[in-house]
Design a protein around this motif. Structure first.
Motif: not given
Length: 483
Positions: A152-172
């Motif tokens: 969604l935020l990589s390469g030439s994707a439309p939203l690339r560079g638009r996010a102020g937060l990119e959070l991955v919720v991991p497993t415990l």
């Protein structure tokens, strides 16, 4: 909420970001990790809007979204959106009071699947030239389809560079999982972790809080909570694949996972197991890796060698124990018998490899620097050639890092045995491997030797370790509570 302090602090920070324009955030992570729980709590605490998408058509999704947005806005009649441009424009106006307001779209990949242009629509709404009509919305897009969310935020994707937060919720991790399951006995905690991993939902929604009361209750817990066809956990491993939109030929992907669960970690071994050419597996292996089902790990000593491992313990358990006996398990009353005859398979194909992985995690993230004699930068498994003996040796734990003087070095090598009481023979094998690595210029005499055991150590080995600081012994209590 359990051990999501970092994620919660980042979400609350994002929700309160000052400014008069809309800001985008993206939340991702494997299924059942508590993403929706976190975002629902954030929306409730901040008075924000939350919409959870379903797998449906574009027209129906617009209808559902219009109804949800109207309820939030206090409108007597639902919004009737014909296009997502209208819906997103209206969404960007929810912060009417002029203060930052959270707007969550959960299961965003479902919407994008029905409306592929939606990311571009959102990108256009977030464009600086279009922000004059927006209010300070803090828009959060969430999804479990890792390949989609990652793109969604990589390469030439439309939203690339638009996010102020990119959070991955991991497993415990294994320690937190033991604490979350409230299992105090380390051996029981690791056995449970080898089956259900660190997915929080399996503790509550999928077992209704049923945990082994102790070591003597573990076998009974497996038959009543995991191998019981009336419990949700029974079919979960199959559903995990079915829920991934990128996996179209599920039979092929199940076969690849079965090959890995059987101990075939190299592409050639997987191909032989399936009776296919190695080149035929490039695509399915890549897809499984993209969706987070498997990992691809490089060898600690050989650049041209790598290993594939299943990322979700429940999937390994399903393919090693459940899938071969699925017909029996579907009939009530057969679970105990299946479990008894699967005991050796469980130890060798499930617990053994999982214990090795846990040891690598401990060495990387939980062990003190003094344990390895330096700052750790990477931990992996590897294979060391022994030309004189015309064989090779597997190293379960190879710790690379930096010594106190800043020089890069192989800090330690280790062997992990789940069922064996480790003794001087195991230590001699490690010394032999270290000698080979010294001859190859990879190790030095300062490279430490580590024995990891789920069954303990002989008295002779313990006495030697007390005298020799380069020998480290790591048992289950140390894995769970020490460094």
């Amino acid at each position: 909420m359990f051990d999501r302090d970092f994620e919660w602090s980042e979400l609350t920070r994002f929700a309160a970001l000052p400014g008069r324009t809309a800001i985008l955030g993206v939340i991702s992570g494997r299924r059942r990790q508590g993403k929706t729980f976190l975002l629902d709590a954030l929306a409730r605490a901040s008075g924000g809007f939350m919409y959870t998408a379903t797998e449906t058509t574009e027209a129906d999704a617009l209808r559902q979204f219009g109804e949800a947005l109207a309820r939030y806005r206090g409108q007597p009649t639902p919004f009737r959106f014909a296009y997502w441009d209208e819906a997103v424009t209206e969404l960007m106006r929810v912060a009417e009071a002029g203060k930052p307001t959270v707007a969550v779209i959960d299961e965003f990949p479902f919407l994008a699947k029905a409306s592929p242009a939606l990311p571009s629509v959102i990108q256009r709404a977030l464009d600086p030239t279009a922000q004059h009509g927006n209010t300070p919305v803090r828009l959060l897009l969430c999804g479990s389809a890792l390949s989609f969310m990652g793109g969604l935020l990589s390469g030439s994707a439309p939203l690339r560079g638009r996010a102020g937060l990119e959070l991955v919720v991991p497993t415990l991790d294994f320690r937190l999982a033991g604490e979350f399951w409230q299992i105090s006995d380390p051996r029981t905690a690791l056995l449970v972790n080898a089956i259900v991993g660190g997915t929080p939902a399996y503790r509550r929604e999928y077992t209704q809080g049923d945990t082994p009361s102790g070591p003597d209750d573990f076998d009974a817990w497996v038959t009543r909570a995991v191998l019981n066809p009336a419990r949700p956990l029974f079919r979960e491993a199959r559903y995990l694949l079915a829920e991934e939109p990128e996996l179209h030929d599920t039979a092929l992907y199940h076969s690849v996972l079965a090959a890995i669960a059987a101990g075939n970690t190299a592409r050639g071994g997987i191909a032989d197991y399936l009776g296919r050419r190695s080149t035929d597996l490039a695509h399915p292996l890549t897809v499984l890796q993209d969706v987070g089902m498997i990992t691809h790990e490089g060898d600690a000593f050989r650049r041209n060698r790598s290993a594939y491992r299943i990322a979700e313990p429940l999937v390994t358990f399903y393919h090693a124990v459940m899938r071969p006996s699925w017909g029996d398990l579907e009939r009530p009353g057969r679970a105990a018998a299946v479990w008894r005859r699967s005991a050796s398979t469980f130890r060798s194909k499930v617990v053994g490899p999982h214990f090795e992985q846990v040891c690598r995690e401990w060495a990387r993230w939980h062990a003190a620097p003094d344990t390895h004699g330096g700052l750790v930068t990477s931990v992996a498994s590897g294979v060391v050639n022994d030309p004189s003996a015309r064989t090779s040796h597997e190293v379960d734990v190879a710790v690379h890092g930096e010594r106190d003087d800043g020089r890069k070095a192989l800090l330690a090598i280790g062997e992990a045995k789940w069922s064996d009481v480790m003794g001087l023979g195991h230590l001699e094998r490690l010394r032999r491997i270290r000698g080979l690595l010294i001859a190859a210029g990879t190790a030095t005499e300062a490279t430490r030797l580590q024995c990891y055991s789920g069954a303990g150590f002989t008295g002779d080995l313990r006495e030697l370790a007390e005298r020799d600081g380069t020998v480290q012994l790591v048992d289950l209590p140390r894995l769970y509570h020490g460094d």
